[in-house]
Scaffold this motif. Structure first.
Motif, PDB file in Angstrom:
ATOM      1  N   UNK A  68      -2.242  -9.925  22.204  1.00 31.94           N
ATOM      2  CA  UNK A  68      -2.860 -10.409  20.980  1.00 31.94           C
ATOM      3  C   UNK A  68      -4.221  -9.731  20.934  1.00 31.94           C
ATOM      4  N   UNK A  69      -4.406  -8.843  19.958  1.00 28.16           N
ATOM      5  CA  UNK A  69      -5.602  -8.003  19.905  1.00 28.16           C
ATOM      6  C   UNK A  69      -6.389  -8.272  18.630  1.00 28.16           C
ATOM      7  N   UNK A  70      -7.706  -8.089  18.722  1.00 30.82           N
ATOM      8  CA  UNK A  70      -8.570  -8.238  17.549  1.00 30.82           C
ATOM      9  C   UNK A  70      -9.845  -7.446  17.786  1.00 30.82           C
ATOM     10  N   UNK A  71     -10.619  -7.316  16.734  1.00 34.55           N
ATOM     11  CA  UNK A  71     -11.832  -6.522  16.836  1.00 34.55           C
ATOM     12  C   UNK A  71     -13.011  -7.190  16.175  1.00 34.55           C
ATOM     13  N   UNK A  72     -14.154  -6.588  16.385  1.00 32.62           N
ATOM     14  CA  UNK A  72     -15.398  -7.046  15.786  1.00 32.62           C
ATOM     15  C   UNK A  72     -16.137  -5.805  15.292  1.00 32.62           C
ATOM     16  N   UNK A  73     -16.683  -5.869  14.092  1.00 31.01           N
ATOM     17  CA  UNK A  73     -17.420  -4.735  13.545  1.00 31.01           C
ATOM     18  C   UNK A  73     -18.619  -4.410  14.433  1.00 31.01           C
ATOM     19  N   UNK A  78     -20.099 -12.089  16.120  1.00 29.65           N
ATOM     20  CA  UNK A  78     -18.950 -12.625  16.871  1.00 29.65           C
ATOM     21  C   UNK A  78     -18.649 -11.777  18.092  1.00 29.65           C
ATOM     22  N   UNK A  79     -18.819 -10.463  18.001  1.00 27.90           N
ATOM     23  CA  UNK A  79     -18.634  -9.605  19.166  1.00 27.90           C
ATOM     24  C   UNK A  79     -19.655  -9.910  20.247  1.00 27.90           C
ATOM     25  N   UNK A  80     -20.900 -10.117  19.844  1.00 27.85           N
ATOM     26  CA  UNK A  80     -21.946 -10.484  20.805  1.00 27.85           C
ATOM     27  C   UNK A  80     -21.634 -11.834  21.436  1.00 27.85           C
ATOM     28  N   UNK A  81     -21.165 -12.771  20.614  1.00 25.17           N
ATOM     29  CA  UNK A  81     -20.775 -14.083  21.139  1.00 25.17           C
ATOM     30  C   UNK A  81     -19.699 -13.928  22.212  1.00 25.17           C
ATOM     31  N   UNK A  82     -18.670 -13.141  21.910  1.00 24.14           N
ATOM     32  CA  UNK A  82     -17.531 -12.996  22.832  1.00 24.14           C
ATOM     33  C   UNK A  82     -17.901 -12.247  24.101  1.00 24.14           C
ATOM     34  N   UNK A  83     -18.819 -11.321  24.013  1.00 19.16           N
ATOM     35  CA  UNK A  83     -19.267 -10.629  25.230  1.00 19.16           C
ATOM     36  C   UNK A  83     -20.081 -11.567  26.128  1.00 19.16           C
ATOM     37  N   UNK A  84     -20.827 -12.482  25.507  1.00 19.44           N
ATOM     38  CA  UNK A  84     -21.654 -13.419  26.269  1.00 19.44           C
ATOM     39  C   UNK A  84     -20.805 -14.562  26.834  1.00 19.44           C
ATOM     40  N   UNK A  85     -19.930 -15.129  26.012  1.00 25.19           N
ATOM     41  CA  UNK A  85     -19.055 -16.235  26.417  1.00 25.19           C
ATOM     42  C   UNK A  85     -17.697 -15.946  25.784  1.00 25.19           C
ATOM     43  N   UNK A  86     -16.695 -15.606  26.572  1.00 20.16           N
ATOM     44  CA  UNK A  86     -15.432 -15.121  26.022  1.00 20.16           C
ATOM     45  C   UNK A  86     -14.542 -16.180  25.374  1.00 20.16           C
ATOM     46  N   UNK A  87     -14.915 -17.440  25.441  1.00 19.01           N
ATOM     47  CA  UNK A  87     -14.049 -18.482  24.872  1.00 19.01           C
ATOM     48  C   UNK A  87     -13.983 -18.369  23.352  1.00 19.01           C
ATOM     49  N   UNK A  88     -12.773 -18.518  22.826  1.00 16.02           N
ATOM     50  CA  UNK A  88     -12.578 -18.462  21.380  1.00 16.02           C
ATOM     51  C   UNK A  88     -11.444 -19.398  20.984  1.00 16.02           C
ATOM     52  N   UNK A  89     -11.392 -19.708  19.705  1.00 10.87           N
ATOM     53  CA  UNK A  89     -10.265 -20.417  19.105  1.00 10.87           C
ATOM     54  C   UNK A  89      -9.944 -19.713  17.800  1.00 10.87           C
ATOM     55  N   UNK A  90      -8.683 -19.377  17.612  1.00  7.70           N
ATOM     56  CA  UNK A  90      -8.210 -18.698  16.405  1.00  7.70           C
ATOM     57  C   UNK A  90      -7.423 -19.708  15.578  1.00  7.70           C
ATOM     58  N   UNK A  91      -7.607 -19.706  14.283  1.00  9.12           N
ATOM     59  CA  UNK A  91      -6.819 -20.553  13.381  1.00  9.12           C
ATOM     60  C   UNK A  91      -6.196 -19.679  12.314  1.00  9.12           C
TER      61      UNK A  91
END
Length: 164
Positions: A68-73, A78-91
């Motif tokens: 399951x792949x996704x990107x950030x511009x 959101x990319x900075x958020x994910x690099x700092x804390x990788x937790x996410x929820x997708x809806x």
């Protein structure tokens, strides 16, 4: 036996699985979830800001090569958020709710974002893949008179409840 349930991130010791592992464990459920992801017009990701408060953003996620792949511009928060804390929820909301129904249902995927490097080509940015911790599908039963919730976690079978 596949490695579903492996703990990959020692900072957040929760069982995780790749999409490929999820699909191998629960092929029918994974196919339903992927149909919902593929037909969804709108996908939303929730990340955590530096202060711990939530951030929601629209984004695109695809299943490709067992991930399951996704990107950030480039330079997106959101990319900075994910690099700092990788937790996410997708809806992933139902494609068409104009008739008041839940259509094919909605999907939620939780996990940890794993950086895969720079995206190049038509779309530039930061690439990620998901280490999945939970997949939830919510929809209606065949008679369309009860709400059904199905969920899966690595190393567990799909659970199901129905509600009026």
């Amino acid at each position: 036996m596949n490695p579903t349930g492996t703990v990959r991130d020692t900072r957040h010791p929760v069982a995780v699985a790749t999409w490929e592992e999820f699909a191998a464990d629960e092929p029918e459920f994974a196919a339903l979830v992927q149909r919902c992801l593929d037909r969804s017009i709108t996908k939303i990701v929730a990340t955590l800001r530096a202060d711990g408060s939530p951030r929601v953003s629209g984004f695109d996620a695809v299943v490709s090569d067992g991930q399951l792949a996704f990107g950030s511009m480039p330079h997106a928060r959101k990319g900075a958020d994910l690099r700092r804390d990788p937790r996410f929820a997708l809806h992933c909301a139902p494609a068409d709710q104009s008739d008041g129904s839940l259509g094919d249902g909605d999907v939620k995927v939780s996990g940890r974002a794993v950086p895969t490097g720079d995206l190049t080509g038509e779309t530039e940015g930061d690439g990620f893949r998901a280490d999945i911790t939970e997949v939830v599908w919510t929809g209606l039963n065949d008679a369309r008179d009860r709400l059904v919730v199905r969920w899966w976690r690595p190393g567990e079978e799909v659970r199901r409840i129905e509600r009026e």
